[in-house]
Enzyme design. Structure first.
Site, mmCIF file in Angstrom:
data_model
loop_
_atom_site.group_PDB
_atom_site.id
_atom_site.type_symbol
_atom_site.label_atom_id
_atom_site.label_comp_id
_atom_site.label_asym_id
_atom_site.label_seq_id
_atom_site.Cartn_x
_atom_site.Cartn_y
_atom_site.Cartn_z
ATOM 1 N N ASP A 257 -21.349 -10.046 12.469
ATOM 2 C CA ASP A 257 -22.642 -9.508 12.892
ATOM 3 C C ASP A 257 -22.583 -9.195 14.370
ATOM 4 O O ASP A 257 -22.272 -10.067 15.188
ATOM 5 C CB ASP A 257 -23.776 -10.522 12.637
ATOM 6 C CG ASP A 257 -24.158 -10.610 11.167
ATOM 7 O OD1 ASP A 257 -23.737 -9.720 10.393
ATOM 8 O OD2 ASP A 257 -24.877 -11.556 10.796
ATOM 9 N N ASP B 90 -20.885 -14.285 14.486
ATOM 10 C CA ASP B 90 -22.027 -13.602 15.117
ATOM 11 C C ASP B 90 -21.777 -13.397 16.605
ATOM 12 O O ASP B 90 -21.409 -14.343 17.304
ATOM 13 C CB ASP B 90 -23.298 -14.447 14.938
ATOM 14 C CG ASP B 90 -23.566 -14.794 13.481
ATOM 15 O OD1 ASP B 90 -24.069 -13.928 12.751
ATOM 16 O OD2 ASP B 90 -23.240 -15.932 13.070
ATOM 17 N N ASP C 69 -19.805 -15.961 8.398
ATOM 18 C CA ASP C 69 -19.555 -14.763 9.196
ATOM 19 C C ASP C 69 -19.299 -15.198 10.626
ATOM 20 O O ASP C 69 -19.276 -16.390 10.934
ATOM 21 C CB ASP C 69 -20.761 -13.811 9.118
ATOM 22 C CG ASP C 69 -22.002 -14.366 9.814
ATOM 23 O OD1 ASP C 69 -21.961 -15.495 10.326
ATOM 24 O OD2 ASP C 69 -23.024 -13.655 9.843
HETATM 25 P P1 8DG Z 1 -23.015 -19.320 8.953
HETATM 26 O O1 8DG Z 1 -22.883 -17.879 9.302
HETATM 27 O O2 8DG Z 1 -21.942 -20.168 9.527
HETATM 28 O O3 8DG Z 1 -23.161 -19.528 7.495
HETATM 29 O O4 8DG Z 1 -24.368 -19.877 9.619
HETATM 30 P P2 8DG Z 1 -25.234 -19.222 10.753
HETATM 31 O O5 8DG Z 1 -24.368 -18.511 11.762
HETATM 32 O O6 8DG Z 1 -26.149 -20.249 11.277
HETATM 33 O O7 8DG Z 1 -26.122 -18.183 9.947
HETATM 34 P P3 8DG Z 1 -26.316 -16.619 10.079
HETATM 35 O O8 8DG Z 1 -26.844 -16.162 8.750
HETATM 36 O O9 8DG Z 1 -25.094 -15.925 10.560
HETATM 37 O O10 8DG Z 1 -27.496 -16.467 11.110
HETATM 38 C C1 8DG Z 1 -27.361 -16.746 12.493
HETATM 39 C C2 8DG Z 1 -28.652 -16.526 13.207
HETATM 40 O O11 8DG Z 1 -29.006 -15.169 13.173
HETATM 41 C C3 8DG Z 1 -29.807 -17.278 12.572
HETATM 42 O O12 8DG Z 1 -30.282 -18.227 13.476
HETATM 43 C C4 8DG Z 1 -30.898 -16.314 12.386
HETATM 44 C C5 8DG Z 1 -30.401 -15.062 13.051
HETATM 45 N N1 8DG Z 1 -30.774 -13.880 12.272
HETATM 46 C C6 8DG Z 1 -30.335 -13.454 11.057
HETATM 47 N N2 8DG Z 1 -30.953 -12.319 10.691
HETATM 48 C C7 8DG Z 1 -31.781 -12.021 11.707
HETATM 49 C C8 8DG Z 1 -32.667 -10.969 11.936
HETATM 50 O O13 8DG Z 1 -32.813 -10.076 11.114
HETATM 51 N N3 8DG Z 1 -33.349 -10.974 13.133
HETATM 52 C C9 8DG Z 1 -33.172 -11.961 14.063
HETATM 53 N N4 8DG Z 1 -33.858 -11.910 15.215
HETATM 54 N N5 8DG Z 1 -32.331 -12.988 13.860
HETATM 55 C C10 8DG Z 1 -31.662 -13.014 12.706
HETATM 56 O O14 8DG Z 1 -29.484 -14.049 10.396
HETATM 57 MN MN MN Z 2 -23.215 -16.850 11.187
HETATM 58 MN MN MN Z 3 -24.906 -13.746 10.778
#
Ligand code: 8DG
Ligand code: MN
Ligand code: MN
Length: 360
Positions: free
Chosen positions: A284, A206, A204
């Protein structure tokens, strides 16, 4: 030639937040195996086992060279009995029998396919499997009631399981920037997650959104989403979301956030034989007040294990509580204010680790 095989011995901290973990992984043969077992444990609601495998994999990611012999691992932290068994298997046989049998198991395959649907977690997938649903076709035929997010997830399944590239992330960034500036001029958008850590692809994109004037950010998320939705006729727009403004915020996290799906028009050279000129991308969005921004950036940059380890360090070593909103010092009984990630690391008594070295 040398008379003895040189065996390097490593010295590594047991906390991932004290290590510098770049994307340059010398032990992907081992970390892939351990990550798969971690994923399988997480999908099976065995969180403790999942974390143990994640911590073992993270330790190996931080080693400066490739491990070729078990003797190199002597004295290293984070490697439990089970992980060591898996590592030994891979070093001796090239593969781990447990990983191979997991990969082939009907249950793991079904969990992977079903949780690959946006909006479907391990619990839902498990319930479906118990009802005899193992793949998308069986799900479609089953007549299961799907919520809006899940319907969109199923509809855009292939797109959403295709990794997002950095170029696509940048294009999405421009769209978000435009939306945010249209509804609240002066707002700032920061890229977080894996792309901030330097990853070239992700599942995704972020983003963290704030405004330099405290309080201005209140109610921003619904406006941004409404603006994006109003672009339906344009090349790029908004398709669907879960946990978004339509629903009450979950109590897990007090930020306004939106786990969403964007429609992104492909650039000419990315058009494929299918003649589809756009693709769905997971995005996100999180809104934070400026006073919490540094904590939010740190908390949403990841990796997930790095975050977990920061909180473990704060609690166990510093008697502090760290979240994506604040840092509380339980000894002084007060919140510690910060305007940068560097300050937060300093409060925690940790050397500053830049995002590119948080790939634990
Ligand atoms: P990717 O998307 O490339 O696979 O990897 P990523 O960017 O490292 O993973 P991600 O699933 O998009 O998560 C990014 C960050 O967001 C991760 O460090 C943790 C944080 N995060 C969530 N869910 C939640 C949540 O509900 N609350 C908080 N505070 N942080 C969150 O993914
Ligand atoms: Mn991500
Ligand atoms: Mn994410």
């Amino acid at each position: 030639s040398r008379p003895f095989t040189e065996v390097a011995l490593f010295s590594v901290s047991s906390y991932a937040c004290q290590r510098r973990t770049t994307l340059d992984n010398h032990n992907s043969n081992l970390t892939d195996a351990l990550s798969l077992l971690a994923e399988n444990a997480e999908l099976s609601n065995e969180d403790g086992r999942g974390v143990a495998f994640r911590r073992a994999a993270a330790l190996l990611k931080a080693l400066p060279t490739q491990v070729i012999s078990m003797s190199q691992l002597r004295g290293l932290p984070c490697l439990g009995e089970h992980s060591l068994r898996v590592i030994k298997d891979v070093l001796e046989n090239g593969v781990s029998s447990e990983v191979e049998s997991t990969k082939q198991s009907k249950r793991y395959k079904a969990l992977k396919i079903l949780t690959g649907i946006f909006g479907v977690g391990a619990k839902t997938a498990d319930r479906w499997i118990r009802e005899g649903i193992y793949n998308l076709e069986q799900l479609r035929d089953s007549g299961q009631t799907l919520n809006r997010a899940q319907k969109a997830g199923l509809e855009h399944y292939d797109d959403l399981n295709e990794p997002v590239t950095k170029a696509e992330a940048d294009a999405i960034g421009e769209i978000v920037q435009k939306a945010v500036n249209s509804v609240l001029p002066g707002s700032e958008v920061a890229l977080t997650g894996g792309f901030r850590r330097g990853k070239l692809t992700g599942h995704d994109v972020d983003f963290l959104i704030t405004h330099p004037e405290e309080g201005k950010e209140v109610g921003l998320m619904p406006k941004v989403v409404a603006w994006l939705e109003s672009q339906k006729t344009t090349r790029n727009s908004y398709l669907e979301s879960k946990d978004g403004p339509a629903r009450p915020a979950s109590n897990m996290d007090r930020f306004e956030r939106c786990f969403s799906i964007f429609k992104l028009t492909k650039r000419k050279e990315q058009e494929t034989a299918s003649h589809k000129i756009w693709r769905a991308v997971r995005v996100d969005l999180v809104v934070s007040p400026i006073s919490q921004f540094a904590f939010a950036v740190l908390g949403w940059t990841g990796s997930k294990l790095f975050e977990r380890e920061l909180r473990r360090w704060a609690g166990h070593e510093k008697n502090m509580s760290l979240s994506s909103h604040a840092l509380f010092d339980n000894t002084q009984n007060k919140y510690l204010r910060a305007t940068s990630e560097e300050e937060i690391f300093a409060y925690l008594g940790l050397e500053y680790i830049p995002p590119s070295e948080r790939n634990a």
